[in-house]
Design a protein around this motif. Structure first.
Motif, PDB file in Angstrom:
ATOM      1  N   LYS A  19       0.862  -1.456  -0.017  1.00  0.00           N
ATOM      2  CA  LYS A  19       0.149   0.228  -0.475  1.00  0.00           C
ATOM      3  C   LYS A  19       0.893   1.177   0.134  1.00  0.00           C
ATOM      4  CE  LYS A  19      -3.443  -2.625   2.572  1.00  0.00           C
ATOM      5  NZ  LYS A  19      -4.188  -2.418   3.600  1.00  0.00           N
ATOM      6  N   VAL A  20       0.666   2.255  -0.935  1.00  0.00           N
ATOM      7  CA  VAL A  20       1.789   3.291  -1.576  1.00  0.00           C
ATOM      8  C   VAL A  20       1.512   4.584  -1.185  1.00  0.00           C
ATOM      9  CG1 VAL A  20       3.463   3.823  -3.152  1.00  0.00           C
ATOM     10  CG2 VAL A  20       2.895   1.483  -2.279  1.00  0.00           C
ATOM     11  N   THR A  21       1.907   5.290  -0.350  1.00  0.00           N
ATOM     12  CA  THR A  21       1.748   6.328  -0.243  1.00  0.00           C
ATOM     13  C   THR A  21       2.653   7.402  -1.297  1.00  0.00           C
ATOM     14  OG1 THR A  21       0.205   7.344   1.604  1.00  0.00           O
ATOM     15  CG2 THR A  21       1.689   9.328   1.289  1.00  0.00           C
ATOM     16  N   ILE A  22       2.164   8.004  -1.922  1.00  0.00           N
ATOM     17  CA  ILE A  22       2.631   8.550  -3.077  1.00  0.00           C
ATOM     18  C   ILE A  22       3.193  10.820  -2.955  1.00  0.00           C
ATOM     19  CG2 ILE A  22       3.545   6.869  -4.833  1.00  0.00           C
ATOM     20  CD1 ILE A  22       1.239   8.311  -6.681  1.00  0.00           C
ATOM     21  N   THR A  23       4.194  10.925  -3.886  1.00  0.00           N
ATOM     22  CA  THR A  23       4.035  12.210  -2.656  1.00  0.00           C
ATOM     23  C   THR A  23       4.533  12.935  -3.877  1.00  0.00           C
ATOM     24  OG1 THR A  23       3.983  14.219  -0.784  1.00  0.00           O
ATOM     25  CG2 THR A  23       5.411  12.221  -1.109  1.00  0.00           C
ATOM     26  N   GLY A  24       4.376  14.055  -4.662  1.00  0.00           N
ATOM     27  CA  GLY A  24       5.391  15.303  -4.991  1.00  0.00           C
ATOM     28  C   GLY A  24       4.143  17.102  -4.827  1.00  0.00           C
ATOM     29  N   ARG A  25       5.601  17.360  -6.310  1.00  0.00           N
ATOM     30  CA  ARG A  25       4.739  18.760  -6.712  1.00  0.00           C
ATOM     31  C   ARG A  25       3.999  18.629  -6.815  1.00  0.00           C
ATOM     32  NH1 ARG A  25      10.741  22.270  -5.538  1.00  0.00           N
ATOM     33  NH2 ARG A  25      11.072  20.490  -6.631  1.00  0.00           N
ATOM     34  N   ASN A  26       3.997  17.754  -8.225  1.00  0.00           N
ATOM     35  CA  ASN A  26       3.682  17.761  -9.253  1.00  0.00           C
ATOM     36  C   ASN A  26       2.166  17.245  -9.831  1.00  0.00           C
ATOM     37  OD1 ASN A  26       2.476  17.671 -12.680  1.00  0.00           O
ATOM     38  ND2 ASN A  26       4.252  18.771 -12.935  1.00  0.00           N
ATOM     39  N   ALA A  27       0.554  17.448  -9.238  1.00  0.00           N
ATOM     40  CA  ALA A  27      -0.609  16.699  -9.547  1.00  0.00           C
ATOM     41  C   ALA A  27      -0.956  15.703 -10.725  1.00  0.00           C
ATOM     42  CB  ALA A  27      -1.762  17.366  -8.955  1.00  0.00           C
ATOM     43  N   ALA A  28      -0.401  16.634 -11.692  1.00  0.00           N
ATOM     44  CA  ALA A  28      -0.545  15.519 -13.045  1.00  0.00           C
ATOM     45  C   ALA A  28       0.681  14.731 -13.565  1.00  0.00           C
ATOM     46  CB  ALA A  28      -0.164  16.733 -14.019  1.00  0.00           C
ATOM     47  N   SER A  29       1.848  15.080 -12.575  1.00  0.00           N
ATOM     48  CA  SER A  29       3.144  13.725 -12.566  1.00  0.00           C
ATOM     49  C   SER A  29       2.455  12.556 -11.793  1.00  0.00           C
ATOM     50  CB  SER A  29       4.331  14.205 -12.315  1.00  0.00           C
ATOM     51  OG  SER A  29       4.296  15.481 -13.370  1.00  0.00           O
ATOM     52  N   GLU A  70      -2.209   9.344  -3.204  1.00  0.00           N
ATOM     53  CA  GLU A  70      -0.997  10.017  -3.994  1.00  0.00           C
ATOM     54  C   GLU A  70      -1.555  11.802  -2.906  1.00  0.00           C
ATOM     55  OE1 GLU A  70      -2.584  11.223  -8.382  1.00  0.00           O
ATOM     56  OE2 GLU A  70      -4.357  10.303  -7.252  1.00  0.00           O
ATOM     57  N   ILE A  71      -0.373  12.789  -2.802  1.00  0.00           N
ATOM     58  CA  ILE A  71      -0.414  13.499  -1.274  1.00  0.00           C
ATOM     59  C   ILE A  71       0.327  14.346  -2.234  1.00  0.00           C
ATOM     60  CG2 ILE A  71      -0.527  14.299   0.746  1.00  0.00           C
ATOM     61  CD1 ILE A  71      -0.873  11.874   1.246  1.00  0.00           C
ATOM     62  N   LEU A  75       1.930  14.602   5.688  1.00  0.00           N
ATOM     63  CA  LEU A  75       1.764  13.387   4.971  1.00  0.00           C
ATOM     64  C   LEU A  75       2.045  12.165   5.502  1.00  0.00           C
ATOM     65  CD1 LEU A  75       3.316  12.246   2.235  1.00  0.00           C
ATOM     66  CD2 LEU A  75       5.594  12.473   2.884  1.00  0.00           C
ATOM     67  N   ILE A  76       2.869  11.971   6.838  1.00  0.00           N
ATOM     68  CA  ILE A  76       2.305  10.948   7.743  1.00  0.00           C
ATOM     69  C   ILE A  76       1.645  10.799   8.254  1.00  0.00           C
ATOM     70  CG2 ILE A  76       4.117   9.927  10.159  1.00  0.00           C
ATOM     71  CD1 ILE A  76       5.977   9.676   7.844  1.00  0.00           C
ATOM     72  N   SER A  77       0.551  11.967   8.952  1.00  0.00           N
ATOM     73  CA  SER A  77      -0.795  11.267   9.134  1.00  0.00           C
ATOM     74  C   SER A  77      -1.647  10.969   8.359  1.00  0.00           C
ATOM     75  CB  SER A  77      -1.013  12.918  10.135  1.00  0.00           C
ATOM     76  OG  SER A  77      -1.574  14.018   9.496  1.00  0.00           O
ATOM     77  N   ALA A  78      -1.870  11.376   7.275  1.00  0.00           N
ATOM     78  CA  ALA A  78      -2.039  10.795   6.451  1.00  0.00           C
ATOM     79  C   ALA A  78      -2.009   9.680   5.590  1.00  0.00           C
ATOM     80  CB  ALA A  78      -2.120  11.347   4.997  1.00  0.00           C
TER      81      ALA A  78
END
Length: 144
Positions: free
Chosen positions: A36-46, A66-67, A80-83
């Protein structure tokens, strides 16, 4: 037929900088292994593209979160951690992958490097790693 169970099946993973490059590839591999993966970055489309690739690798939609946000914002690190804990109930792996650099000052002598550039690099490449690690330790200790 019997399917081989992966070590990462059901594990919860956060991967920073997962909107492209190494982070995206890492997210896809964990997803393929059943994490189960939380992915994160600054670009929503990416990030949406990363999620799409995770789903193509066999992940279930409910197992990818996605966050979008900026890790240089300390409150975002907490979010990020709490979500992740709110959605998946635990944390097994933290991949501190986000980072970057500027070629603008590459090759300059140390006395010609602006302090502001150094501060920006620390804010992006060092502080989030420390902060996310600090926030993750209690959860990682629980899951060993």
């Amino acid at each position: 037929s019997l399917t081989k169970m992966s070590f990462f099946s059901g594990k919860v993973v956060i991967i920073t900088g997962s909107s492209n490059g190494i982070g995206r590839g890492t997210a896809v591999l964990f997803a393929k292994q059943g994490a189960k993966v939380t992915i994160t970055g600054r670009n929503a489309a990416s990030l949406t593209e990363t999620k799409k690739q995770c789903l193509q690798a066999g992940a279930k939609p409910e197992n990818i979160q996605e966050i979008t946000g900026d890790l240089t914002n300390e409150s975002f690190c907490g979010k990020l951690i709490s979500a992740t804990i709110d959605k998946f109930g635990k944390l097994d792996v933290l991949v501190n992958n986000a980072g970057g650099g500027s070629l603008e000052d590459f090759g300059k002598r140390v006395e010609d490097t602006p302090v502001a550039e150094f501060d920006r690099m620390m804010d992006l490449n060092v502080k989030p790693v420390l902060r996310l690690s600090q926030l993750s330790v209690p959860h990682l200790e629980k899951t060993k």
